[in-house]
Design a protein around this motif. Structure first.
Motif, mmCIF file in Angstrom:
data_model
loop_
_atom_site.group_PDB
_atom_site.id
_atom_site.type_symbol
_atom_site.label_atom_id
_atom_site.label_comp_id
_atom_site.label_asym_id
_atom_site.label_seq_id
_atom_site.Cartn_x
_atom_site.Cartn_y
_atom_site.Cartn_z
ATOM 1 N N ARG A 169 5.994 -16.337 25.297
ATOM 2 C CA ARG A 169 4.568 -16.634 25.159
ATOM 3 C C ARG A 169 3.736 -15.804 26.142
ATOM 4 O O ARG A 169 2.688 -15.282 25.807
ATOM 5 C CB ARG A 169 4.318 -18.132 25.380
ATOM 6 C CG ARG A 169 4.639 -18.960 24.159
ATOM 7 C CD ARG A 169 3.562 -18.793 23.120
ATOM 8 N NE ARG A 169 4.101 -18.966 21.785
ATOM 9 C CZ ARG A 169 3.498 -18.533 20.697
ATOM 10 N NH1 ARG A 169 2.362 -17.892 20.786
ATOM 11 N NH2 ARG A 169 4.036 -18.728 19.528
ATOM 12 N N LEU A 170 4.251 -15.694 27.374
ATOM 13 C CA LEU A 170 3.546 -14.884 28.363
ATOM 14 C C LEU A 170 3.480 -13.431 27.910
ATOM 15 O O LEU A 170 2.437 -12.782 27.959
ATOM 16 C CB LEU A 170 4.278 -14.947 29.714
ATOM 17 C CG LEU A 170 3.921 -16.096 30.638
ATOM 18 C CD1 LEU A 170 4.760 -16.020 31.906
ATOM 19 C CD2 LEU A 170 2.442 -16.047 30.997
ATOM 20 N N GLU B 238 3.769 -12.156 24.892
ATOM 21 C CA GLU B 238 2.881 -11.948 23.755
ATOM 22 C C GLU B 238 1.429 -12.041 24.201
ATOM 23 O O GLU B 238 0.590 -11.262 23.769
ATOM 24 C CB GLU B 238 3.163 -12.981 22.671
ATOM 25 C CG GLU B 238 4.468 -12.696 21.952
ATOM 26 C CD GLU B 238 4.524 -13.402 20.620
ATOM 27 O OE1 GLU B 238 3.927 -14.496 20.519
ATOM 28 O OE2 GLU B 238 5.159 -12.874 19.700
ATOM 29 N N HIS B 239 1.172 -12.998 25.073
ATOM 30 C CA HIS B 239 -0.192 -13.199 25.528
ATOM 31 C C HIS B 239 -0.730 -11.933 26.178
ATOM 32 O O HIS B 239 -1.774 -11.412 25.815
ATOM 33 C CB HIS B 239 -0.225 -14.357 26.522
ATOM 34 C CG HIS B 239 -1.585 -14.646 27.059
ATOM 35 N ND1 HIS B 239 -2.489 -15.403 26.358
ATOM 36 C CD2 HIS B 239 -2.201 -14.268 28.192
ATOM 37 C CE1 HIS B 239 -3.610 -15.476 27.056
ATOM 38 N NE2 HIS B 239 -3.462 -14.783 28.171
ATOM 39 N N PHE B 240 0.025 -11.409 27.137
ATOM 40 C CA PHE B 240 -0.504 -10.273 27.876
ATOM 41 C C PHE B 240 -0.432 -8.988 27.077
ATOM 42 O O PHE B 240 -1.348 -8.174 27.114
ATOM 43 C CB PHE B 240 0.197 -10.148 29.228
ATOM 44 C CG PHE B 240 -0.280 -11.195 30.180
ATOM 45 C CD1 PHE B 240 -1.588 -11.175 30.620
ATOM 46 C CD2 PHE B 240 0.555 -12.217 30.604
ATOM 47 C CE1 PHE B 240 -2.057 -12.160 31.475
ATOM 48 C CE2 PHE B 240 0.092 -13.202 31.454
ATOM 49 C CZ PHE B 240 -1.223 -13.172 31.896
ATOM 50 N N ILE C 24 -3.214 -8.607 24.721
ATOM 51 C CA ILE C 24 -4.511 -8.324 25.330
ATOM 52 C C ILE C 24 -4.696 -6.821 25.473
ATOM 53 O O ILE C 24 -5.759 -6.275 25.234
ATOM 54 C CB ILE C 24 -4.610 -8.992 26.722
ATOM 55 C CG1 ILE C 24 -4.791 -10.493 26.547
ATOM 56 C CG2 ILE C 24 -5.788 -8.419 27.519
ATOM 57 C CD1 ILE C 24 -4.817 -11.250 27.841
ATOM 58 N N TYR C 25 -3.600 -6.136 25.821
ATOM 59 C CA TYR C 25 -3.743 -4.732 26.152
ATOM 60 C C TYR C 25 -3.569 -3.802 24.956
ATOM 61 O O TYR C 25 -4.041 -2.678 24.970
ATOM 62 C CB TYR C 25 -2.764 -4.349 27.267
ATOM 63 C CG TYR C 25 -3.184 -4.941 28.577
ATOM 64 C CD1 TYR C 25 -4.254 -4.403 29.270
ATOM 65 C CD2 TYR C 25 -2.559 -6.069 29.101
ATOM 66 C CE1 TYR C 25 -4.685 -4.959 30.451
ATOM 67 C CE2 TYR C 25 -2.982 -6.635 30.285
ATOM 68 C CZ TYR C 25 -4.052 -6.075 30.961
ATOM 69 O OH TYR C 25 -4.487 -6.630 32.125
ATOM 70 N N THR C 26 -2.855 -4.207 23.961
ATOM 71 C CA THR C 26 -2.635 -3.270 22.866
ATOM 72 C C THR C 26 -2.461 -4.023 21.562
ATOM 73 O O THR C 26 -1.954 -5.136 21.543
ATOM 74 C CB THR C 26 -1.400 -2.393 23.113
ATOM 75 O OG1 THR C 26 -1.131 -1.644 21.940
ATOM 76 C CG2 THR C 26 -0.182 -3.224 23.455
ATOM 77 N N HIS D 99 1.568 -4.528 19.785
ATOM 78 C CA HIS D 99 2.446 -5.423 20.533
ATOM 79 C C HIS D 99 3.848 -5.436 19.954
ATOM 80 O O HIS D 99 4.800 -5.708 20.658
ATOM 81 C CB HIS D 99 1.863 -6.838 20.588
ATOM 82 C CG HIS D 99 1.288 -7.281 19.300
ATOM 83 N ND1 HIS D 99 2.072 -7.638 18.241
ATOM 84 C CD2 HIS D 99 0.010 -7.375 18.872
ATOM 85 C CE1 HIS D 99 1.296 -7.958 17.228
ATOM 86 N NE2 HIS D 99 0.037 -7.799 17.568
ATOM 87 N N LEU E 188 7.021 -5.329 22.264
ATOM 88 C CA LEU E 188 7.973 -6.436 22.179
ATOM 89 C C LEU E 188 9.342 -5.911 21.775
ATOM 90 O O LEU E 188 10.376 -6.293 22.338
ATOM 91 C CB LEU E 188 7.462 -7.443 21.143
ATOM 92 C CG LEU E 188 8.013 -8.840 21.241
ATOM 93 C CD1 LEU E 188 7.641 -9.453 22.572
ATOM 94 C CD2 LEU E 188 7.466 -9.688 20.106
#
Lengths: 334, 420, 237, 301
Positions: free
Chosen positions: A272-273, A275-277, A280-282, A285, A289
């Motif tokens: 979750r962390l 994916e969350h961050f 935000i940046y791209t 993902h 990932l």
């Protein structure tokens, strides 16, 4: 022994619950609460799946079937307006347990990847039923119009804080139950089935019944996770039962580790962390990932929690090793 | 090749190095002060998977609109920042990223670039959190028509299915009468939008031309890669006309595969989704004379505003504006105008009060697009049907439908549905 | 004196953390038939797997005609001239007899190819009569013949035979014995692992005895025949 | 349910021809993808969940080659070989690291590859729909057989897939390399001990399997839309095909692909609402009755 263990677990559970409840009151940003509820719902899903994967060696590809059944049963019961929240949860868990029993009775007879395939087939079947039975489920648009949260025992879940505390209590209760199974004779029987089915058979263990038992339990726990999520998003969607949801739960287990009891929770938090961050940046993902997964699988070759546990154990052994080796040499000479 | 032109930083730089610190970062109360000057627009949309173009073309339009206003000095000294987030097309994910945009990124306003199912999920969130939201992509009529779903802070700046159904029905009825098209079939994707859209189209087509008879209805799966079995089924049934609510890549495949069977030689085709530039250009052999609803066209309406919009858009995006692009651009205009009127005050209800009943001239000029205050949905946008030609501008001969007629029939429809 | 033809020196093998072989030394000269004798679990199969590259040694060396083999992948070792015949007759059950041979056909390390299917069927007439039968349908003895024949198709310099008599009826064992003798007569170098010493007596020229992962005795087969102590300690069943 | 329509279709040759050809059209591409999936599983024991990514890679490579050269033949070859090459690289650097690891590791690696491929395609080709368009060679009116119509391109597609399938079968059953590959599937250690480079062979088999997906992708490119993520839908159906046919069996994949093709083609006429359910149902029933599939062997490993 058992009793002391249980008391210790109870103590830990109380601590976790207090921390869970206190933290959002220190950091008051609502997004932390959102984050924690998501982690609890998906973490519970991953932990319940790990009863099958890590404990019993049953690799289910279709565990989200029970997650989605929990979300829909609960949502539909609440929308009917005839039952209170606790009763709806109770009915949902029992209903899903029955569903898990029917599906499990067929699935647990199959071995290895065939078990994986057939659980996947059942999940896709349930998913396509949800999509087709529009009049009941709302089809692809999910259960619309929100899920009512009528107050019960003076608890009103329409406030964010009380919904959060309620979720945390249910979450900790479920973890406690699973922890008892993990440590019980039943749990050790399941490990025996995983590691050495022939020996289990020889010892007179009814393997099919044991597997079915844990399958039902895991399904029921997954339905609670579904209830938590549907309460939170105030809806239920067919995607809850799509194979990607099962895949995500498997990923959490692998990320965290399957052999440590809390591994899947660690995995849920990490995923979750991440994916969350990353998101935000791209928008790419998937790329990030994917690379992270490859790094973990090819680099560590096991979940992070499992890796840390093994690493610590290796270090402890390395310290103890010289003495052991000396003893060994002596024995050989003699 | 995609040429991604980045405008104002849509990524938040401030998150910076400390971001990975984990839970604490999420929990930290967000910094007030200098940052508060920036007005944040949250855009949950679909940026990955098969319909990624839905999100990217929406993003281009929203960025274009706010870049323009930033270059003009912002509003009352306040500049805009667009924060987008990928929902992957999943409703639960859409709900989650919308919450994140509001609670974590501190977005003041949400532009919801989700397809229908995601929109309903976002709708629940913004209703819960009481934030201003404009849905820009969902055409499902009930989203704003159903009073149970009404929220005073939520608007829809997108075509509405029922409006187009009236226009499409009357257009189809006229052609059916002229050419004697009696036997009709439909071929639409098997999900809520496909079914509702098809039913509404048929309802009005039949109302305007009672001799229309539906001989068969096919429901291929959404995102099916192959339509051969539906096409050959249509060939067995031999309808005189086909209506289809297929859209996007599915529609491209359907047209190309139908071409192989020469399906459109003897069958008239009516499509709700063909008129979008990326679709028209993706189809290699676009048959002449297919009937399609207006989605976007650089020559219609032939106003200087439309030309200016299209020119500015193609400078930042690798293709002409899409249906979603103009809807998002228009939604941005509503927001900008409302903020102008409130002098940069981002309070949801203040803004909502301004947007209700507001008319914006961009992007089409003319009388402008109006946000109807009774049900928070737009009217007076281009609703027209035209015919395809094999080269740019791809669709010609747009036939308008009177908005007064649409609104009158919409009223009856609402009564029928129990919405009014 | 030159190095022996097949030479294993001070080789240690581990399975995971546990050591199986301890400083194994073995020397087989060209044309010899060497018996590697020992009880069940003494380390005979592991020794063979080590030579064939299936259980690479952690320490020590393996060489054939002066060429180092340890650490190479098994197919390179096979190409260097080691012909490994595993225990338990691992034929390809769904292939015909003929196809089993075809799969294994290759030239020897010096490009020689005196073993081909024609020659095999001459030497193994019983296989010729059932060459289109599925290998999985053959009897145990026939399968054993096939595994030996299959390995010969690769024109090896040394044949490693892992317990060829195991689990077979006495009359079949005798036939296998005859076959090995025939091969010996043709000048094939053979390393033969056995627990059944009597089977080796008429076949092997030299004997090495292994116990608990260590070599404990080396001699000609005749010396072993008369060394009751060694037979009692290491070979008696 | 409309069995009457089904019966009347079957009794008219025009309808029967068109629907049978439809079944073949649907079935053949599935067969191409599924046979690669099946081959890789049968020999390497890997369930290649990333197989759809190679289908997508083949389609996109064919698309770009066709744009550059306007030659369908070159596009087809580039799509097939390109996907094969990517497959070999994937096998060497990634999949080979999880041989013999538990299935979850393999699953996860494949999942990672799907995520990476989809984003790479989005970066390279953009998120919008792409359509290669019908090559001029096939821009003919549909051919007529006994009153039914079949487009020229589909005739080519069916013939090409069947030929490739037949070649594959012959190669595996009749050639020495095929015999080695079958042996490899059963006892890789023994094959290595016989002097055969199994590492190379694994890479080659994975390459051929991915090439089959690439072939399907390049055959589909003229008629199907190209988007990032297009591999997913075909993966699920070919997965059903592979499970029904039997993991590891090429003939099984053919039979099951045709079964799915016929179910969909005639299901569209007789029972349109139940087609999906029937496909999953068939998969479940096969798993219950014979887990290894119609023509599959029980897994030895």
């Amino acid at each position: 022994m058992m009793k002391a263990g249980f008391l210790r677990d109870l103590f830990f559970a109380a601590v976790v619950l207090i921390v869970l409840i206190v933290v959002p009151f220190i950091f008051t940003k609502p997004s932390l609460r959102d984050f924690l509820i998501y982690v609890m719902a998906y973490g519970l899903l991953a932990m319940s799946l790990n009863l099958l994967v890590g404990l019993t060696g049953l690799v289910s590809f279709g565990h989200a079937a029970f997650f989605v059944s929990g979300a829909y049963m609960f949502g539909l019961l609440m929308q009917s307006g005839r039952v209170s929240i606790p009763v709806a949860i109770l009915i949902t868990v029992c209903g899903t347990a029955v569903l898990a029993m029917v599906i499990g009775a067929i699935c647990v007879r199959l071995k290895e990847i065939y078990f994986s395939f057939i659980t996947l087939a059942f999940q896709m079947f349930i998913h396509s039923i949800i999509l087709t039975w529009v009049s009941l489920t709302g089809g692809d648009q999910g259960l619309r119009g929100g899920i009512p949260r009528p107050p019960f025992f003076g608890i009103d879940l329409s406030s964010g804080a009380s919904l959060y505390i309620f979720s945390a209590c249910i979450f900790v209760a479920c973890i406690l139950i699973m922890r008892q199974v993990w440590q019980s004779p039943f749990g050790y029987t399941l490990r025996l089935i995983r590691d050495n089915p022939n020996r289990a058979n020889y010892l007179g263990v009814d393997i099919v019944r044991m597997k079915l038992g844990v399958f039902i339990l895991a399904g029921a726990m997954a339905s609670v996770a579904g209830v938590l999520l549907s309460l939170f998003v105030s809806g239920a969607y067919p995607e809850f039962g799509f194979w990607t949801t099962s895949g995500e739960a498997i990923f959490m287990i692998m990320l965290g580790g399957s052999q440590l009891f809390v591994g899947p929770i660690i995995g849920a938090i990490l995923l979750r962390l991440l994916e969350h961050f990353v998101s935000i940046y791209t928008e790419y993902h998937g790329l990030v990932l994917g690379v992270v997964i490859l790094a973990i699988v090819l680099g560590l070759r096991q979940g992070i929690a499992d890796y840390v546990v093994d690493f610590l154990q290796r270090r402890r052994e390395a310290k103890a090793a010289p003495a052991k080796e000396a003893a060994f040499v002596k024995k050989r000479i003699a | 090749m995609t040429k991604t032109t980045k405008g104002i930083s849509r990524r938040r730089v401030l998150k910076g190095a400390g971001a990975m610190a984990g839970l604490a970062a999420i929990g930290a109360p967000h910094i007030a002060g200098a940052q508060a000057k920036v007005i944040k627009i949250g855009l949950p949309t679909i940026l990955s998977g098969r319909v990624a173009i839905l999100g990217t073309s929406s993003r281009f339009a929203v960025q274009l609109a706010f870049n323009q206003i930033n270059e003009a000095g912002g509003i009352n000294g306040r500049k805009f920042e667009v924060v987008d987030r990928d929902s992957k097309g999943r409703p639960d994910e859409a709900a989650k990223v919308t919450r994140d945009l509001i609670n974590n990124d501190g977005c003041d306003i949400i532009i919801d670039g989700e397809a229908s199912s995601g929109s309903f999920a976002v709708h629940e969130v913004v209703r819960d959190l009481g934030i201003l939201c404009l849905h820009t992509c969902s055409e499902t009529s009930s989203l704003t028509a159903d009073p149970k779903l009404f929220s005073k802070n939520v608007f829809r700046c997108a075509r509405q299915g029922i409006h187009d159904a009236v226009a499409g029905g009357s257009y189809a009825a006229k052609i059916a009468k002229e050419k004697g098209l009696k036997k009709w079939a439909t071929c639409s994707p098997d999900y809520a939008y496909g079914r509702d859209n098809t039913a509404e189209f048929l309802q009005y087509a039949k109302m305007f031309e009672p001799s229309i008879e539906v001989v068969d209805q096919l429901w291929p799966k959404l995102f099916a890669p192959d339509y051969t079995e539906s096409i050959t089924k249509l060939m067995q049934v031999k309808p005189q006309a086909v209506y289809s609510a297929l859209w996007g890549g599915d529609l491209v495949a359907f047209i190309e595969q139908s071409n192989l069977y020469r399906l459109f030689q003897n069958t008239a085709y009516f499509s709700g989704g063909l008129g979008d530039p990326p679709i028209l250009t993706a189809i290699k052999n676009l048959p002449q004379g297919l009937n399609t609803a207006y989605r976007y066209n650089n020559g219609f309406p032939g106003s200087p505003e439309n030309t200016a919009f299209c020119d500015a858009y193609v400078k930042v995006a690798p293709h002409e504006p899409t249906n979603w692009a103009w809807q998002n651009y228009a939604a941005s205009q509503f927001i900008i105008e409302a903020l102008r009127r409130t002098n940069g005050n981002t309070d949801s209800s203040a803004l909502a009060k301004e947007i209700s009943g507001m008319t914006v001239k961009k992007p089409f000029g003319g009388a402008g697009i109006t946000m109807r205050d009774s049900d928070h949905t737009i009217i007076n946008y281009p609703v027209a049907w035209g015919k395809t030609v094999s080269k740019s501008p791809w669709v010609l001969d747009y036939v308008d439908t009177e908005w007064s007629k649409i609104i009158e029939l919409e009223k009856e429809w609402k009564k029928e549905k129990g919405y009014a | 004196m030159a190095d022996p033809f097949l030479h294993v020196e001070a080789a240690d093998v581990y399975y995971g953390a546990s050591q199986i072989l301890f400083g194994i030394d073995l020397a087989v000269e060209q044309g010899q038939t060497m018996a590697l004798l020992g009880r069940n679990g003494a380390g005979k199969s592991t020794t063979f797997k080590m030579i064939a590259g299936l259980a690479p040694p952690r320490r020590g060396k393996v060489a054939l005609a002066g060429q180092g083999l340890a650490g190479r992948p098994s197919y390179r070792i096979a190409r260097a001239g080691i012909g490994y015949v595993p225990e338990n007759r691992q034929v390809f059950p769904d292939h015909t007899v003929d196809d089993n041979l075809i799969v294994a056909a290759k030239k020897g390390p010096r490009g020689d190819h005196h073993w081909n299917r024609g020659r095999i069927y001459e030497v193994f007439p019983i296989l010729a009569s059932m060459k289109d039968r599925l290998a999985g349908r053959l009897s145990g003895g026939e399968q054993q013949m096939l595994t030996i024949a299959r390995t010969l198709m690769g024109n090896p310099d040394v044949l490693l035979l892992d317990e060829p008599s195991e689990g077979l009826a006495p009359i079949i064992v005798q036939a296998i014995g005859e076959l090995i003798k025939t091969l010996r007569g043709m000048g094939v170098t053979i390393l033969l692992a056995e627990q059944n010493m009597h089977f080796c007596l008429g076949i092997a020229t030299h004997a090495t005895v292994i116990d608990k992962g260590q070599i404990v005795y080396r001699a000609t087969i005749d010396e072993l025949r008369h060394n009751e102590d060694i037979k009692q300690r290491y070979l008696a069943v | 349910m409309n069995l009457e329509a089904l019966a009347s279709c079957l009794s008219s040759s025009a309808c029967a021809v068109t629907q049978i050809s439809t079944a073949l059209i649907i079935g053949m591409l599935l067969f191409m993808v599924a046979s690669g999936l099946s081959l890789i599983f049968g020999v390497l024991g890997i369930i290649n969940f990333a197989h759809g990514a190679f289908y997508m890679a083949g389609a996109y490579i064919a698309f770009f080659t066709y744009q550059a050269t306007s030659s369908f033949l070159l596009a087809f070859l580039a799509g097939a070989l390109g996907a094969g090459l990517i497959g070999v690289i994937f096998e060497r650097f990634i999949i080979s690291k999880v041989y013999g690891k538990d299935i979850l590791m393999q699953l996860l690696v494949c999942y990672a590859i799907i995520l990476i491929f989809d984003d790479l395609v989005k970066i390279i080709a953009g998120p919008e729909y792409k359509m290669m368009g019908m090559p001029d060679v096939f821009a003919l009116p549909p051919l007529e057989f006994a009153g039914g119509f079949v487009p020229a391109y589909y005739v080519f597609m069916i013939v090409a897939s069947l030929s490739i399938g037949a070649l594959l079968w012959l190669a595996i059953e009749k050639t020495r390399i095929g015999k080695i590959i079958r042996a490899l599937a059963i006892n890789p250690q023994m094959v290595g001990a016989l002097g055969i480079n199994t590492t190379l062979l694994y890479a080659a088999v994975f390459g051929v399997g991915s090439m089959l997906a690439g072939i399907a992708g390049s055959l589909a490119a003229p008629t199907r839309t190209l988007t990032p993520g297009m591999g997913l839908s075909i993966l699920i159906e070919s997965f059903i095909v592979t499970v029904i046919g039997g993991m590891g069996s090429i003939v099984g994949a053919l039979i099951a692909a045709l079964l799915i093709g016929f179910t969909r083609a005639f299901g569209a006429i007789g029972f349109p609402l139940f087609v999906d359910g029937i496909m999953f149902g068939m998969m479940a029933v096969v798993l219950i009755i014979k887990p290894s599939g119609l023509l599959g062997r029980e897994i030895a490993r």
